[in-house]
Write a protein that holds these residues in place. Sequence first.
Motif, PDB file in Angstrom:
ATOM      1  N   ARG A 106       2.706   7.997  30.779  1.00 47.57           N
ATOM      2  CA  ARG A 106       3.898   7.176  30.529  1.00 47.57           C
ATOM      3  C   ARG A 106       4.767   7.060  31.773  1.00 47.57           C
ATOM      4  NH1 ARG A 106       6.309   9.319  24.737  1.00 47.57           N
ATOM      5  NH2 ARG A 106       4.642   8.505  23.388  1.00 47.57           N
ATOM      6  N   PHE A 107       4.812   8.117  32.563  1.00 44.00           N
ATOM      7  CA  PHE A 107       5.659   8.093  33.760  1.00 44.00           C
ATOM      8  C   PHE A 107       5.137   7.127  34.817  1.00 44.00           C
ATOM      9  CE2 PHE A 107       6.240  12.320  31.838  1.00 44.00           C
ATOM     10  CZ  PHE A 107       7.628  12.337  31.699  1.00 44.00           C
ATOM     11  N   PHE A 108       3.904   6.672  34.641  1.00 40.96           N
ATOM     12  CA  PHE A 108       3.320   5.727  35.591  1.00 40.96           C
ATOM     13  C   PHE A 108       3.184   4.329  34.985  1.00 40.96           C
ATOM     14  CE2 PHE A 108       1.949   9.949  36.847  1.00 40.96           C
ATOM     15  CZ  PHE A 108       2.243   9.950  38.205  1.00 40.96           C
ATOM     16  N   GLY A 109       3.864   4.128  33.862  1.00 38.15           N
ATOM     17  CA  GLY A 109       3.955   2.779  33.294  1.00 38.15           C
ATOM     18  C   GLY A 109       2.835   2.365  32.382  1.00 38.15           C
ATOM     19  N   ALA A 110       2.068   3.298  31.828  1.00 36.45           N
ATOM     20  CA  ALA A 110       0.975   2.920  30.931  1.00 36.45           C
ATOM     21  C   ALA A 110       0.746   4.046  29.931  1.00 36.45           C
ATOM     22  CB  ALA A 110      -0.298   2.639  31.718  1.00 36.45           C
ATOM     23  N   ARG A 111      -0.043   3.735  28.929  1.00 33.23           N
ATOM     24  CA  ARG A 111      -0.424   4.780  27.975  1.00 33.23           C
ATOM     25  C   ARG A 111      -1.741   4.402  27.321  1.00 33.23           C
ATOM     26  NH1 ARG A 111       2.900   7.568  22.927  1.00 33.23           N
ATOM     27  NH2 ARG A 111       1.231   9.033  22.388  1.00 33.23           N
ATOM     28  N   LEU A 198      -7.502   5.421  31.495  1.00 30.54           N
ATOM     29  CA  LEU A 198      -6.066   5.478  31.757  1.00 30.54           C
ATOM     30  C   LEU A 198      -5.483   4.105  32.088  1.00 30.54           C
ATOM     31  CD1 LEU A 198      -5.826   8.773  33.884  1.00 30.54           C
ATOM     32  CD2 LEU A 198      -5.183   8.442  31.487  1.00 30.54           C
ATOM     33  N   ASN A 199      -6.327   3.186  32.487  1.00 28.96           N
ATOM     34  CA  ASN A 199      -5.881   1.817  32.794  1.00 28.96           C
ATOM     35  C   ASN A 199      -4.803   1.789  33.873  1.00 28.96           C
ATOM     36  OD1 ASN A 199      -7.579   0.574  30.815  1.00 28.96           O
ATOM     37  ND2 ASN A 199      -6.133   1.221  29.231  1.00 28.96           N
ATOM     38  N   LEU A 200      -4.993   2.611  34.896  1.00 31.32           N
ATOM     39  CA  LEU A 200      -4.078   2.654  36.031  1.00 31.32           C
ATOM     40  C   LEU A 200      -4.869   2.442  37.318  1.00 31.32           C
ATOM     41  CD1 LEU A 200      -1.966   5.798  35.050  1.00 31.32           C
ATOM     42  CD2 LEU A 200      -1.134   3.448  35.047  1.00 31.32           C
ATOM     43  N   SER A 201      -4.152   2.238  38.397  1.00 35.87           N
ATOM     44  CA  SER A 201      -4.811   2.169  39.695  1.00 35.87           C
ATOM     45  C   SER A 201      -5.394   3.536  40.032  1.00 35.87           C
ATOM     46  CB  SER A 201      -3.822   1.746  40.776  1.00 35.87           C
ATOM     47  OG  SER A 201      -2.821   2.752  40.955  1.00 35.87           O
ATOM     48  N   LEU A 202      -6.262   3.566  41.040  1.00 36.56           N
ATOM     49  CA  LEU A 202      -6.917   4.825  41.399  1.00 36.56           C
ATOM     50  C   LEU A 202      -5.902   5.898  41.753  1.00 36.56           C
ATOM     51  CD1 LEU A 202      -9.392   6.521  42.042  1.00 36.56           C
ATOM     52  CD2 LEU A 202      -9.433   5.502  44.327  1.00 36.56           C
ATOM     53  N   TRP A 203      -4.916   5.556  42.580  1.00 38.04           N
ATOM     54  CA  TRP A 203      -3.946   6.553  43.024  1.00 38.04           C
ATOM     55  C   TRP A 203      -3.062   7.032  41.880  1.00 38.04           C
ATOM     56  CZ3 TRP A 203      -5.286   8.851  47.144  1.00 38.04           C
ATOM     57  CH2 TRP A 203      -5.949   8.164  48.159  1.00 38.04           C
ATOM     58  N   ARG A 204      -2.688   6.126  40.988  1.00 38.11           N
ATOM     59  CA  ARG A 204      -1.893   6.558  39.833  1.00 38.11           C
ATOM     60  C   ARG A 204      -2.740   7.384  38.860  1.00 38.11           C
ATOM     61  NH1 ARG A 204       2.264   1.662  38.125  1.00 38.11           N
ATOM     62  NH2 ARG A 204       3.387   1.598  40.117  1.00 38.11           N
ATOM     63  N   SER A 205      -3.990   7.049  38.764  1.00 41.96           N
ATOM     64  CA  SER A 205      -4.881   7.864  37.933  1.00 41.96           C
ATOM     65  C   SER A 205      -5.018   9.268  38.504  1.00 41.96           C
ATOM     66  CB  SER A 205      -6.265   7.208  37.839  1.00 41.96           C
ATOM     67  OG  SER A 205      -6.198   5.969  37.181  1.00 41.96           O
ATOM     68  N   LEU A 206      -5.172   9.357  39.846  1.00 37.78           N
ATOM     69  CA  LEU A 206      -5.268  10.670  40.487  1.00 37.78           C
ATOM     70  C   LEU A 206      -3.990  11.474  40.297  1.00 37.78           C
ATOM     71  CD1 LEU A 206      -7.074   9.724  43.824  1.00 37.78           C
ATOM     72  CD2 LEU A 206      -8.027  11.009  41.905  1.00 37.78           C
ATOM     73  N   ALA A 207      -2.842  10.800  40.385  1.00 38.05           N
ATOM     74  CA  ALA A 207      -1.565  11.493  40.181  1.00 38.05           C
ATOM     75  C   ALA A 207      -1.447  11.991  38.740  1.00 38.05           C
ATOM     76  CB  ALA A 207      -0.404  10.560  40.525  1.00 38.05           C
ATOM     77  N   THR A 208      -1.880  11.158  37.794  1.00 40.26           N
ATOM     78  CA  THR A 208      -1.849  11.571  36.387  1.00 40.26           C
ATOM     79  C   THR A 208      -2.740  12.783  36.158  1.00 40.26           C
ATOM     80  OG1 THR A 208      -1.443   9.291  35.671  1.00 40.26           O
ATOM     81  CG2 THR A 208      -2.292  10.817  34.022  1.00 40.26           C
TER      82      THR A 208
END
Length: 231
Positions: A106-111, A198-208
């Motif tokens: 959620r902190f990266f804008g998706a769920r 996760l439906n996020l970019s690679l870097w946001r996925s890695l951060a998650t």
Amino acid sequence: MSCDWAAIVRGKGAVKAWLTIWTSPWLTIRRLVDARDEERGLVLAALVGALYGYQQFTLGKPLFEPDLLLLRKFWPAVAATSGFAGAVVNLAFVYVGGGVFPWVERFFGARSASNEVRTALCWSQAPLLALLAVVFVLNPPLNILYGDPRSPGFTSHLDALVNQLPGLASIFIALIGFLVVAVIWFAFVFVASLAEVLNLSLWRSLATIALALPLSSVLASLVAILFMRLS
């Protein structure tokens, strides 16, 4: 297309998912998620956990020991209970992670959906299953021949065996190389599988993953300890 895949993956074609997760984790996880095939993934996770628990026993660090002193001295009982504890811990990790990863996301804008995360967490462990299966095949003969790996004489007996069979050292080196490659490939499959759901970019996925993985591990360990205490 998802309906066709559901029919395949739940039937004879289920073997295909076990193979393609190694080479096409993104596509495999997406198809498994679309097919809602979480049950087989849970079986895989339980097997991985059980084999890991047994491996810890062979290293002299069982995850759990029987309460009765008589059983504590009987190494098959300790090995079995350590394997059971490993299965409990890994299943707890899958279910806890199914809640933690979407929350962190959620902190990266998706769920993403919890069941999708659980599917990814389970099926991405296929390389670990192969790794631990090899270890499992190799360890029982040593335990049968030399007994409890926590005993003082176990290491010296193993060293003597290696010295008596010179070719055995080369086999061990090859096996270590395989284990290293399997761990690296597991890390790749794990990240790729989670990135898909996760439906996020690679870097946001890695951060998650960097935030959710340790949190899920700690919470799962606490849940597993509580379960083992109450059982």
